[in-house]
Design a protein around this motif. Structure first.
Motif, PDB file in Angstrom:
ATOM      1  N   ALA A 210     -61.593 -57.045  53.044  1.00 27.54           N
ATOM      2  CA  ALA A 210     -61.595 -57.035  51.576  1.00 27.54           C
ATOM      3  C   ALA A 210     -60.833 -55.833  51.042  1.00 27.54           C
ATOM      4  CB  ALA A 210     -63.038 -57.022  51.063  1.00 27.54           C
ATOM      5  N   TRP A 211     -61.033 -54.663  51.632  1.00 26.91           N
ATOM      6  CA  TRP A 211     -60.328 -53.451  51.203  1.00 26.91           C
ATOM      7  C   TRP A 211     -58.811 -53.620  51.377  1.00 26.91           C
ATOM      8  CZ3 TRP A 211     -57.467 -49.765  53.984  1.00 26.91           C
ATOM      9  CH2 TRP A 211     -57.138 -48.620  53.258  1.00 26.91           C
ATOM     10  N   THR A 212     -58.397 -54.196  52.510  1.00 23.28           N
ATOM     11  CA  THR A 212     -56.979 -54.415  52.773  1.00 23.28           C
ATOM     12  C   THR A 212     -56.369 -55.371  51.754  1.00 23.28           C
ATOM     13  OG1 THR A 212     -57.363 -54.060  55.118  1.00 23.28           O
ATOM     14  CG2 THR A 212     -55.307 -55.134  54.526  1.00 23.28           C
ATOM     15  N   LEU A 213     -57.080 -56.448  51.431  1.00 27.83           N
ATOM     16  CA  LEU A 213     -56.570 -57.391  50.439  1.00 27.83           C
ATOM     17  C   LEU A 213     -56.476 -56.767  49.052  1.00 27.83           C
ATOM     18  CD1 LEU A 213     -58.415 -60.646  51.509  1.00 27.83           C
ATOM     19  CD2 LEU A 213     -55.973 -60.185  51.656  1.00 27.83           C
ATOM     20  N   ILE A 214     -57.435 -55.939  48.690  1.00 30.74           N
ATOM     21  CA  ILE A 214     -57.401 -55.269  47.394  1.00 30.74           C
ATOM     22  C   ILE A 214     -56.211 -54.317  47.321  1.00 30.74           C
ATOM     23  CG2 ILE A 214     -58.607 -53.591  45.941  1.00 30.74           C
ATOM     24  CD1 ILE A 214     -61.226 -54.959  46.869  1.00 30.74           C
ATOM     25  N   GLN A 215     -55.966 -53.562  48.384  1.00 28.27           N
ATOM     26  CA  GLN A 215     -54.824 -52.643  48.406  1.00 28.27           C
ATOM     27  C   GLN A 215     -53.508 -53.412  48.320  1.00 28.27           C
ATOM     28  OE1 GLN A 215     -55.089 -49.336  48.178  1.00 28.27           O
ATOM     29  NE2 GLN A 215     -57.270 -49.733  48.036  1.00 28.27           N
ATOM     30  N   PHE A 216     -53.404 -54.546  49.021  1.00 25.13           N
ATOM     31  CA  PHE A 216     -52.199 -55.369  48.967  1.00 25.13           C
ATOM     32  C   PHE A 216     -51.976 -55.895  47.558  1.00 25.13           C
ATOM     33  CE2 PHE A 216     -50.245 -59.577  49.150  1.00 25.13           C
ATOM     34  CZ  PHE A 216     -49.039 -59.252  49.735  1.00 25.13           C
ATOM     35  N   TYR A 217     -53.043 -56.335  46.899  1.00 23.07           N
ATOM     36  CA  TYR A 217     -52.929 -56.855  45.545  1.00 23.07           C
ATOM     37  C   TYR A 217     -52.479 -55.773  44.570  1.00 23.07           C
ATOM     38  CZ  TYR A 217     -54.218 -58.934  41.090  1.00 23.07           C
ATOM     39  OH  TYR A 217     -54.193 -59.402  39.806  1.00 23.07           O
ATOM     40  N   LYS A 218     -53.018 -54.577  44.699  1.00 28.70           N
ATOM     41  CA  LYS A 218     -52.629 -53.472  43.826  1.00 28.70           C
ATOM     42  C   LYS A 218     -51.156 -53.128  43.994  1.00 28.70           C
ATOM     43  CE  LYS A 218     -57.053 -51.123  43.302  1.00 28.70           C
ATOM     44  NZ  LYS A 218     -57.799 -49.887  43.589  1.00 28.70           N
ATOM     45  N   LYS A 219     -50.678 -53.104  45.237  1.00 29.50           N
ATOM     46  CA  LYS A 219     -49.272 -52.789  45.476  1.00 29.50           C
ATOM     47  C   LYS A 219     -48.365 -53.907  44.989  1.00 29.50           C
ATOM     48  CE  LYS A 219     -49.535 -49.601  49.321  1.00 29.50           C
ATOM     49  NZ  LYS A 219     -49.101 -49.334  50.695  1.00 29.50           N
ATOM     50  N   SER A 220     -48.785 -55.152  45.143  1.00 34.45           N
ATOM     51  CA  SER A 220     -47.940 -56.263  44.718  1.00 34.45           C
ATOM     52  C   SER A 220     -47.807 -56.316  43.201  1.00 34.45           C
ATOM     53  CB  SER A 220     -48.477 -57.587  45.250  1.00 34.45           C
ATOM     54  OG  SER A 220     -49.694 -57.928  44.630  1.00 34.45           O
ATOM     55  N   LYS A 221     -48.798 -55.828  42.462  1.00 36.76           N
ATOM     56  CA  LYS A 221     -48.711 -55.783  41.010  1.00 36.76           C
ATOM     57  C   LYS A 221     -47.679 -54.765  40.543  1.00 36.76           C
ATOM     58  CE  LYS A 221     -52.311 -55.473  38.502  1.00 36.76           C
ATOM     59  NZ  LYS A 221     -53.625 -55.168  37.939  1.00 36.76           N
ATOM     60  N   LYS A 222     -47.428 -53.728  41.331  1.00 33.33           N
ATOM     61  CA  LYS A 222     -46.481 -52.685  40.946  1.00 33.33           C
ATOM     62  C   LYS A 222     -45.037 -53.152  41.055  1.00 33.33           C
ATOM     63  CE  LYS A 222     -49.241 -48.717  42.296  1.00 33.33           C
ATOM     64  NZ  LYS A 222     -49.285 -47.572  43.213  1.00 33.33           N
ATOM     65  N   GLY A 223     -44.766 -54.112  41.878  1.00 37.94           N
ATOM     66  CA  GLY A 223     -43.410 -54.577  42.084  1.00 37.94           C
ATOM     67  C   GLY A 223     -42.870 -54.099  43.416  1.00 37.94           C
ATOM     68  N   LYS A 224     -41.706 -54.600  43.755  1.00 37.89           N
ATOM     69  CA  LYS A 224     -41.130 -54.331  45.069  1.00 37.89           C
ATOM     70  C   LYS A 224     -40.832 -52.854  45.292  1.00 37.89           C
ATOM     71  CE  LYS A 224     -37.149 -55.511  47.880  1.00 37.89           C
ATOM     72  NZ  LYS A 224     -35.879 -56.209  47.912  1.00 37.89           N
ATOM     73  N   CYS A 225     -40.112 -52.236  44.403  1.00 38.22           N
ATOM     74  CA  CYS A 225     -39.685 -50.850  44.622  1.00 38.22           C
ATOM     75  C   CYS A 225     -40.739 -49.829  44.216  1.00 38.22           C
ATOM     76  CB  CYS A 225     -38.384 -50.584  43.888  1.00 38.22           C
ATOM     77  SG  CYS A 225     -36.982 -51.406  44.669  1.00 38.22           S
ATOM     78  N   ALA A 226     -41.558 -50.140  43.244  1.00 41.42           N
ATOM     79  CA  ALA A 226     -42.572 -49.180  42.797  1.00 41.42           C
ATOM     80  C   ALA A 226     -43.626 -48.939  43.861  1.00 41.42           C
ATOM     81  CB  ALA A 226     -43.223 -49.681  41.523  1.00 41.42           C
ATOM     82  N   SER A 227     -43.902 -49.938  44.679  1.00 41.35           N
ATOM     83  CA  SER A 227     -44.933 -49.787  45.696  1.00 41.35           C
ATOM     84  C   SER A 227     -44.371 -49.321  47.035  1.00 41.35           C
ATOM     85  CB  SER A 227     -45.665 -51.110  45.898  1.00 41.35           C
ATOM     86  OG  SER A 227     -44.780 -52.081  46.400  1.00 41.35           O
ATOM     87  N   CYS A 228     -43.083 -49.163  47.145  1.00 43.94           N
ATOM     88  CA  CYS A 228     -42.454 -48.728  48.397  1.00 43.94           C
ATOM     89  C   CYS A 228     -42.729 -47.245  48.640  1.00 43.94           C
ATOM     90  CB  CYS A 228     -40.954 -48.966  48.340  1.00 43.94           C
ATOM     91  SG  CYS A 228     -40.085 -48.561  49.860  1.00 43.94           S
ATOM     92  N   SER A 229     -42.979 -46.893  49.881  1.00 38.72           N
ATOM     93  CA  SER A 229     -43.313 -45.506  50.189  1.00 38.72           C
ATOM     94  C   SER A 229     -42.105 -44.573  50.092  1.00 38.72           C
ATOM     95  CB  SER A 229     -43.924 -45.417  51.586  1.00 38.72           C
ATOM     96  OG  SER A 229     -42.991 -45.858  52.548  1.00 38.72           O
ATOM     97  N   ILE A 230     -40.884 -45.096  50.161  1.00 33.36           N
ATOM     98  CA  ILE A 230     -39.686 -44.245  50.065  1.00 33.36           C
ATOM     99  C   ILE A 230     -38.938 -44.478  48.753  1.00 33.36           C
ATOM    100  CG2 ILE A 230     -39.397 -44.084  52.560  1.00 33.36           C
ATOM    101  CD1 ILE A 230     -37.095 -46.115  52.286  1.00 33.36           C
ATOM    102  N   SER A 231     -39.630 -44.949  47.725  1.00 35.09           N
ATOM    103  CA  SER A 231     -38.964 -45.305  46.470  1.00 35.09           C
ATOM    104  C   SER A 231     -38.276 -44.120  45.798  1.00 35.09           C
ATOM    105  CB  SER A 231     -39.964 -45.936  45.505  1.00 35.09           C
ATOM    106  OG  SER A 231     -40.968 -45.004  45.171  1.00 35.09           O
TER     107      SER A 231
END
Length: 57
Positions: free
Chosen positions: A16-37
């Motif tokens: 559940a924690w992993t899915l929540i984190q994935f959902y939060k990152k996907s809402k930010k968009g492709k580049c905003a959630s990237c670690s090297i943005s």
């Protein structure tokens, strides 16, 4: 029996924690959630105006 319930709760809790984190990152968009943005050179920070046509002469 108790150990099985605890192990199951840990597994489902982590899932559940992993899915929540994935959902939060996907809402930010492709580049905003990237670690090297901040140092990325792909040009994600360039905004494209959707009203501007690409093939205008």
């Amino acid at each position: 029996m108790t150990a099985s319930i605890i192990i199951g709760a840990v597994i489902f809790g982590y899932a559940a924690w992993t899915l929540i984190q994935f959902y939060k990152k996907s809402k930010k968009g492709k580049c905003a959630s990237c670690s090297i943005s901040k140092t990325c050179q792909s040009g994600c920070s360039i905004e494209v105006n959707p009203n501007q046509s690409k093939g205008s002469a």
